[in-house]
Write an enzyme that holds these catalytic residues in place. Sequence first.
Site, short mmCIF file in Angstrom:
data_model
loop_
_atom_site.label_atom_id
_atom_site.label_comp_id
_atom_site.label_asym_id
_atom_site.label_seq_id
_atom_site.Cartn_x
_atom_site.Cartn_y
_atom_site.Cartn_z
N HIS A 19 0.84 -1.20 0.00
CA HIS A 19 0.00 0.00 0.00
C HIS A 19 0.88 1.27 0.00
O HIS A 19 0.62 2.22 -0.75
CB HIS A 19 -0.86 0.06 1.27
CG HIS A 19 -1.92 -0.99 1.39
ND1 HIS A 19 -2.08 -1.75 2.52
CD2 HIS A 19 -2.90 -1.39 0.53
CE1 HIS A 19 -3.11 -2.56 2.38
NE2 HIS A 19 -3.62 -2.38 1.17
N LYS A 43 -17.09 -6.36 7.42
CA LYS A 43 -15.90 -7.15 7.09
C LYS A 43 -15.16 -7.63 8.33
O LYS A 43 -14.13 -8.28 8.21
CB LYS A 43 -14.94 -6.31 6.22
CG LYS A 43 -15.35 -6.23 4.76
CD LYS A 43 -14.20 -5.69 3.91
CE LYS A 43 -14.47 -5.86 2.44
NZ LYS A 43 -13.33 -5.40 1.62
N ARG A 92 -2.27 -6.18 -8.46
CA ARG A 92 -1.12 -7.04 -8.20
C ARG A 92 -1.00 -8.17 -9.21
O ARG A 92 0.06 -8.47 -9.71
CB ARG A 92 -1.22 -7.63 -6.79
CG ARG A 92 -1.06 -6.60 -5.70
CD ARG A 92 -1.54 -7.12 -4.39
NE ARG A 92 -2.97 -7.43 -4.47
CZ ARG A 92 -3.74 -7.73 -3.43
NH1 ARG A 92 -3.21 -7.77 -2.24
NH2 ARG A 92 -5.01 -7.98 -3.58
N SER A 130 -3.44 -7.62 2.87
CA SER A 130 -3.72 -7.48 4.31
C SER A 130 -4.19 -8.82 4.87
O SER A 130 -3.88 -9.17 6.01
CB SER A 130 -4.77 -6.40 4.55
OG SER A 130 -4.27 -5.15 4.15
O1 PNS Z 1 -9.17 -2.79 0.26
P1 PNS Z 1 -10.46 -3.26 -0.30
O2 PNS Z 1 -11.29 -3.92 0.78
O3 PNS Z 1 -10.28 -4.14 -1.51
O4 PNS Z 1 -11.25 -1.97 -0.80
C1 PNS Z 1 -12.52 -2.07 -1.36
C2 PNS Z 1 -13.21 -0.69 -1.49
C3 PNS Z 1 -13.19 0.03 -0.15
C4 PNS Z 1 -12.46 0.16 -2.49
C5 PNS Z 1 -14.65 -0.95 -1.98
O5 PNS Z 1 -15.23 -1.96 -1.21
C6 PNS Z 1 -15.53 0.29 -1.91
O6 PNS Z 1 -15.33 1.23 -2.64
N1 PNS Z 1 -16.51 0.28 -1.00
C7 PNS Z 1 -17.41 1.37 -0.79
C8 PNS Z 1 -18.84 1.03 -1.21
C9 PNS Z 1 -19.02 1.18 -2.70
O7 PNS Z 1 -18.87 2.24 -3.26
N2 PNS Z 1 -19.34 0.06 -3.36
C10 PNS Z 1 -19.50 0.00 -4.79
C11 PNS Z 1 -18.14 -0.19 -5.46
S1 PNS Z 1 -18.34 -0.40 -7.16
#
Ligand code: PNS
Length: 168
Positions: A19, A43, A92, A130
């Site tokens: 990150h 989560k 990745r 993570s």
């Molecule tokens: O580190 P992560 O858990 O892969 O991040 C995922 C994240 C936070 C980017 C994604 O879950 C997100 O944007 N969540 C917010 C809710 C949302 O907008 N959902 C629709 C995404 S298309």
Amino acid sequence: MSKRIAVYPGSFDPIHNGHLDIVEKCRRVFDEVIIAVLGNEAKEPVFSLADRVEMISHQLRQCADCTVTSFDGLLVDFMEQAQAQIIIRGLRAVSDFEYEFQMALMNRRLNPSIETVFMVPREEYIYLSSRLVKEVFFLGGNLVGLVPDPILERLAEVAASRGSGSAS
Ligand code: PNS
């Protein structure tokens, strides 16, 4: 010219060197980087939202052009609130691609002015996540060089509070 603001969203439970490498890359390309930590308790994160924001802020304390904040709800709504149009995601491996592609297209559908930019971390962090950090740490594996020392210390505190063994 208006400021080029990038939002780097994620769970960051916890932040690791992959990150931080992406943040460094962003700093070279954008004027300001907002690290947006998702407050999604569904989560069941190991670290609370406040702890994650605090740990990332500590790691980026020397970075004047970085802001660390949290968000809930839709990312596109946060983007509007932050007046930002670029979402940064780390890519990745091919296995990341489908999920990332779906999110990028959905976010674009929700707000066509938003673009997702993918950045590839350094090779030594390409397998790092993570989820793996937590798994390896709580099973006693060595993560030195993959996770900043202060984060390893926080993981050790969690392990101690759970009464589980760990190594750094
Ligand atoms: O580190 P992560 O858990 O892969 O991040 C995922 C994240 C936070 C980017 C994604 O879950 C997100 O944007 N969540 C917010 C809710 C949302 O907008 N959902 C629709 C995404 S298309």
